[in-house]
Design a protein around this motif. Structure first.
Motif, PDB file in Angstrom:
ATOM      1  N   TYR A 185       8.778 -19.872  -0.020  1.00  0.00           N
ATOM      2  CA  TYR A 185       7.404 -19.969  -0.536  1.00  0.00           C
ATOM      3  C   TYR A 185       6.934 -21.422  -0.533  1.00  0.00           C
ATOM      4  CZ  TYR A 185       3.382 -18.602  -3.354  1.00  0.00           C
ATOM      5  OH  TYR A 185       2.111 -18.340  -3.775  1.00  0.00           O
ATOM      6  N   ALA A 186       7.842 -22.312  -0.932  1.00  0.00           N
ATOM      7  CA  ALA A 186       7.461 -23.725  -1.052  1.00  0.00           C
ATOM      8  C   ALA A 186       7.015 -24.296   0.296  1.00  0.00           C
ATOM      9  CB  ALA A 186       8.636 -24.529  -1.601  1.00  0.00           C
ATOM     10  N   VAL A 187       7.578 -23.797   1.383  1.00  0.00           N
ATOM     11  CA  VAL A 187       7.158 -24.340   2.684  1.00  0.00           C
ATOM     12  C   VAL A 187       6.097 -23.476   3.367  1.00  0.00           C
ATOM     13  CG1 VAL A 187       9.223 -25.689   3.165  1.00  0.00           C
ATOM     14  CG2 VAL A 187       9.165 -23.320   3.895  1.00  0.00           C
ATOM     15  N   ALA A 188       6.163 -22.168   3.190  1.00  0.00           N
ATOM     16  CA  ALA A 188       5.278 -21.303   3.977  1.00  0.00           C
ATOM     17  C   ALA A 188       4.300 -20.483   3.152  1.00  0.00           C
ATOM     18  CB  ALA A 188       6.132 -20.375   4.841  1.00  0.00           C
ATOM     19  N   GLY A 189       4.409 -20.532   1.808  1.00  0.00           N
ATOM     20  CA  GLY A 189       3.495 -19.769   0.963  1.00  0.00           C
ATOM     21  C   GLY A 189       3.767 -18.266   1.028  1.00  0.00           C
ATOM     22  N   PHE A 190       2.853 -17.506   0.439  1.00  0.00           N
ATOM     23  CA  PHE A 190       3.059 -16.057   0.357  1.00  0.00           C
ATOM     24  C   PHE A 190       2.995 -15.387   1.741  1.00  0.00           C
ATOM     25  CE2 PHE A 190       1.525 -11.700  -0.332  1.00  0.00           C
ATOM     26  CZ  PHE A 190       2.635 -11.215  -1.011  1.00  0.00           C
ATOM     27  N   THR A 191       2.297 -16.033   2.681  1.00  0.00           N
ATOM     28  CA  THR A 191       2.159 -15.465   4.035  1.00  0.00           C
ATOM     29  C   THR A 191       3.504 -14.994   4.579  1.00  0.00           C
ATOM     30  OG1 THR A 191       0.609 -17.263   4.321  1.00  0.00           O
ATOM     31  CG2 THR A 191       1.115 -16.000   6.290  1.00  0.00           C
ATOM     32  N   ALA A 192       4.560 -15.798   4.316  1.00  0.00           N
ATOM     33  CA  ALA A 192       5.879 -15.491   4.881  1.00  0.00           C
ATOM     34  C   ALA A 192       6.496 -14.237   4.241  1.00  0.00           C
ATOM     35  CB  ALA A 192       6.805 -16.686   4.660  1.00  0.00           C
ATOM     36  N   LEU A 193       5.963 -13.828   3.080  1.00  0.00           N
ATOM     37  CA  LEU A 193       6.574 -12.709   2.345  1.00  0.00           C
ATOM     38  C   LEU A 193       5.697 -11.464   2.345  1.00  0.00           C
ATOM     39  CD1 LEU A 193       7.666 -14.777  -0.811  1.00  0.00           C
ATOM     40  CD2 LEU A 193       8.961 -14.359   1.269  1.00  0.00           C
ATOM     41  N   LYS A 194       4.473 -11.647   2.881  1.00  0.00           N
ATOM     42  CA  LYS A 194       3.459 -10.595   2.762  1.00  0.00           C
ATOM     43  C   LYS A 194       3.928  -9.238   3.322  1.00  0.00           C
ATOM     44  CE  LYS A 194      -0.697 -10.315   5.254  1.00  0.00           C
ATOM     45  NZ  LYS A 194      -1.574  -9.190   5.107  1.00  0.00           N
ATOM     46  N   SER A 195       4.507  -9.239   4.515  1.00  0.00           N
ATOM     47  CA  SER A 195       4.818  -7.932   5.085  1.00  0.00           C
ATOM     48  C   SER A 195       5.970  -7.270   4.330  1.00  0.00           C
ATOM     49  CB  SER A 195       5.049  -8.009   6.602  1.00  0.00           C
ATOM     50  OG  SER A 195       6.334  -8.471   6.864  1.00  0.00           O
ATOM     51  N   ALA A 196       6.941  -8.061   3.862  1.00  0.00           N
ATOM     52  CA  ALA A 196       8.034  -7.470   3.066  1.00  0.00           C
ATOM     53  C   ALA A 196       7.470  -6.901   1.755  1.00  0.00           C
ATOM     54  CB  ALA A 196       9.095  -8.519   2.762  1.00  0.00           C
ATOM     55  N   TRP A 197       6.464  -7.574   1.183  1.00  0.00           N
ATOM     56  CA  TRP A 197       5.845  -7.070  -0.055  1.00  0.00           C
ATOM     57  C   TRP A 197       5.110  -5.761   0.249  1.00  0.00           C
ATOM     58  CZ3 TRP A 197       1.786  -5.247  -2.715  1.00  0.00           C
ATOM     59  CH2 TRP A 197       1.872  -5.285  -4.106  1.00  0.00           C
ATOM     60  N   GLU A 198       4.340  -5.770   1.336  1.00  0.00           N
ATOM     61  CA  GLU A 198       3.528  -4.579   1.644  1.00  0.00           C
ATOM     62  C   GLU A 198       4.381  -3.354   1.968  1.00  0.00           C
ATOM     63  OE1 GLU A 198       0.496  -5.974   4.406  1.00  0.00           O
ATOM     64  OE2 GLU A 198      -0.910  -5.826   2.707  1.00  0.00           O
ATOM     65  N   GLN A 199       5.552  -3.587   2.559  1.00  0.00           N
ATOM     66  CA  GLN A 199       6.438  -2.437   2.848  1.00  0.00           C
ATOM     67  C   GLN A 199       6.826  -1.696   1.578  1.00  0.00           C
ATOM     68  OE1 GLN A 199       9.940  -4.021   4.767  1.00  0.00           O
ATOM     69  NE2 GLN A 199       8.707  -4.758   6.478  1.00  0.00           N
ATOM     70  N   ARG A 200       6.787  -2.394   0.443  1.00  0.00           N
ATOM     71  CA  ARG A 200       7.226  -1.777  -0.817  1.00  0.00           C
ATOM     72  C   ARG A 200       6.045  -1.480  -1.749  1.00  0.00           C
ATOM     73  NH1 ARG A 200      10.686  -5.430   1.192  1.00  0.00           N
ATOM     74  NH2 ARG A 200      12.916  -5.035   1.099  1.00  0.00           N
ATOM     75  N   ASN A 201       4.819  -1.641  -1.248  1.00  0.00           N
ATOM     76  CA  ASN A 201       3.633  -1.444  -2.084  1.00  0.00           C
ATOM     77  C   ASN A 201       3.528   0.009  -2.562  1.00  0.00           C
ATOM     78  OD1 ASN A 201       1.115  -1.355  -3.240  1.00  0.00           O
ATOM     79  ND2 ASN A 201      -0.019  -1.950  -1.383  1.00  0.00           N
ATOM     80  N   ALA A 202       3.620   0.202  -3.880  1.00  0.00           N
ATOM     81  CA  ALA A 202       3.613   1.562  -4.439  1.00  0.00           C
ATOM     82  C   ALA A 202       2.284   2.278  -4.204  1.00  0.00           C
ATOM     83  CB  ALA A 202       3.900   1.492  -5.942  1.00  0.00           C
ATOM     84  N   PHE A 203       1.191   1.540  -3.996  1.00  0.00           N
ATOM     85  CA  PHE A 203      -0.131   2.182  -3.944  1.00  0.00           C
ATOM     86  C   PHE A 203      -0.842   1.980  -2.610  1.00  0.00           C
ATOM     87  CE2 PHE A 203       0.902   1.563  -8.397  1.00  0.00           C
ATOM     88  CZ  PHE A 203       0.808   2.876  -8.824  1.00  0.00           C
ATOM     89  N   ALA A 204      -0.080   1.725  -1.550  1.00  0.00           N
ATOM     90  CA  ALA A 204      -0.697   1.500  -0.245  1.00  0.00           C
ATOM     91  C   ALA A 204      -1.562   2.700   0.144  1.00  0.00           C
ATOM     92  CB  ALA A 204       0.397   1.293   0.802  1.00  0.00           C
ATOM     93  N   GLU A 205      -2.811   2.428   0.475  1.00  0.00           N
ATOM     94  CA  GLU A 205      -3.774   3.439   0.939  1.00  0.00           C
ATOM     95  C   GLU A 205      -4.078   4.499  -0.126  1.00  0.00           C
ATOM     96  OE1 GLU A 205      -5.333   2.655   3.646  1.00  0.00           O
ATOM     97  OE2 GLU A 205      -3.945   0.997   3.977  1.00  0.00           O
ATOM     98  N   LEU A 206      -3.845   4.184  -1.375  1.00  0.00           N
ATOM     99  CA  LEU A 206      -4.115   5.155  -2.449  1.00  0.00           C
ATOM    100  C   LEU A 206      -5.278   4.671  -3.314  1.00  0.00           C
ATOM    101  CD1 LEU A 206      -0.482   6.058  -3.575  1.00  0.00           C
ATOM    102  CD2 LEU A 206      -2.092   7.489  -2.295  1.00  0.00           C
ATOM    103  N   PRO A 207      -5.998   5.612  -3.947  1.00  0.00           N
ATOM    104  CA  PRO A 207      -7.103   5.210  -4.830  1.00  0.00           C
ATOM    105  C   PRO A 207      -6.576   4.618  -6.134  1.00  0.00           C
ATOM    106  CG  PRO A 207      -6.905   7.612  -4.744  1.00  0.00           C
ATOM    107  CD  PRO A 207      -5.861   7.057  -3.813  1.00  0.00           C
ATOM    108  N   VAL A 208      -7.144   3.478  -6.515  1.00  0.00           N
ATOM    109  CA  VAL A 208      -6.711   2.812  -7.748  1.00  0.00           C
ATOM    110  C   VAL A 208      -7.927   2.281  -8.509  1.00  0.00           C
ATOM    111  CG1 VAL A 208      -4.456   2.096  -6.823  1.00  0.00           C
ATOM    112  CG2 VAL A 208      -6.406   0.559  -6.586  1.00  0.00           C
ATOM    113  N   ARG A 209      -7.712   1.967  -9.765  1.00  0.00           N
ATOM    114  CA  ARG A 209      -8.750   1.321 -10.588  1.00  0.00           C
ATOM    115  C   ARG A 209      -8.226  -0.026 -11.056  1.00  0.00           C
ATOM    116  NH1 ARG A 209     -11.546   4.865 -14.887  1.00  0.00           N
ATOM    117  NH2 ARG A 209     -12.649   5.356 -12.953  1.00  0.00           N
ATOM    118  N   ILE A 210      -9.048  -1.054 -10.884  1.00  0.00           N
ATOM    119  CA  ILE A 210      -8.689  -2.383 -11.365  1.00  0.00           C
ATOM    120  C   ILE A 210      -9.531  -2.670 -12.589  1.00  0.00           C
ATOM    121  CG2 ILE A 210      -8.709  -4.862 -10.819  1.00  0.00           C
ATOM    122  CD1 ILE A 210      -6.723  -3.334  -9.136  1.00  0.00           C
ATOM    123  N   SER A 211      -8.871  -2.971 -13.708  1.00  0.00           N
ATOM    124  CA  SER A 211      -9.667  -3.274 -14.899  1.00  0.00           C
ATOM    125  C   SER A 211      -9.133  -4.527 -15.564  1.00  0.00           C
ATOM    126  CB  SER A 211      -9.647  -2.095 -15.865  1.00  0.00           C
ATOM    127  OG  SER A 211      -8.320  -1.692 -16.061  1.00  0.00           O
TER     128      SER A 211
END
Ligand code: ATP
Length: 251
Positions: A185-211
């Motif tokens: 992260y210190a050298v490349a920021g979140f960009t380097a981790l984004k796809s690994a994070w998205e692979q585990r996203n519990a709500f990918a393509e699902l309807p959600v509410r942000i409050s």
């Protein structure tokens, strides 16, 4: 800790109000090591927005880690997500399946919350950043333990077929993984981790509410961007939501 010993200074205490608060108050000087405070018991464990984190002396691992990022480190907004990913990868490594991430900072197993993460940032005058990352893991909840949580709660004892590792062993696994991802992260920021994070996203393509502080917004979760902001597909188009103090709920 083996080869990790030179990177970490670990204090393991009986009790404190909150490991994040203690570490932030003490704010150890920069000696090149990451300071870790583990407490068997937290009397006032904190979540986000003044919420409570509950733990049990024998049944939980609760600790905070102070990690310093040099001036010029990429946007800190993705740090909660990076910490969640490090925890998820640790759990997978010890044999837990069905690990998912709930934006911005929860780790779920089969839809139930196993880990809470609280990241608090303290910017310094020289533009470097001290990040205190609090992590609470349910290892084995005592029978009858009641946690106020709508989405369900789980522990490692249920998530694993074999007995959970000891708390020191689990801590060592976690620190190794956190070190690896924060160094990246210190050298490349979140960009380097984004796809690994998205692979585990519990709500990918699902309807959600942000409050949160403002009116709730509903939409379809389209993943996260390079800063770790949530991309919410709403009736008015894609909205970029920064973690701050907002919460995500399934619809
Ligand atoms: P959420 O969106 O899940 O409400 P949050 O990210 O805003 O959570 P956190 O700050 O991570 O919340 O955690 C605090 C919440 O976690 C509490 O309000 C409580 O519902 C729940 N909680 C407290 N202790 C535990 C625990 N040991 N295991 C699972 N959940 C817990």
């Amino acid at each position: 800790l083996g080869p990790l010993a030179s990177r970490f200074a670990i204090a393991w205490i009986d009790s404190c109000a909150s490991t994040n608060s203690s570490l932030m108050e003490r704010m150890p000087g920069d000696d090149g090591r990451a300071h870790v405070l583990v407490a068997d018991r937290q009397t006032a464990g904190r979540g986000r927005r003044g919420r409570q984190w509950q733990s049990w002396p024998e049944g939980s691992l609760t600790f905070s880690l102070l990690w310093r990022f040099a001036a010029g480190t990429p946007a800190p907004a993705g740090l909660s997500l990076a910490a969640g990913l490090a925890v998820a990868r640790t759990l997978e490594r010890i044999g837990v399946s069905g690990v998912q991430l709930k934006w911005p900072n929860d780790v779920l197993v089969n839809g139930e919350k196993l880990v809470g993460i609280l990241v608090e940032l303290q910017p310094a005058r020289d533009r470097s950043l001290a990040a205190v990352i609090g992590i609470g893991i349910n290892i084995s909840l005592p029978p009858g333990a009641h946690v106020e949580h709508h989405a369900g709660v789980t522990d490692l004892a249920r998530a694993l077929e074999s007995p959970p590792p000891s708390r020191p062993a689990l801590l060592a696994h976690l620190l190794a993984e956190l070190q690896q991802l924060f160094d990246l992260y210190a050298v490349a920021g979140f960009t380097a981790l984004k796809s690994a994070w998205e692979q585990r996203n519990a709500f990918a393509e699902l309807p959600v509410r942000i409050s949160g502080e403002h009116a709730a917004v509903d939409g379809i979760c389209r993943g996260v961007d390079d800063d770790g902001a949530l991309l919410l597909d709403t009736a008015d188009g894609i909205q970029r939501i920064l973690a701050g103090d907002v919460s995500l709920r399934p619809l």
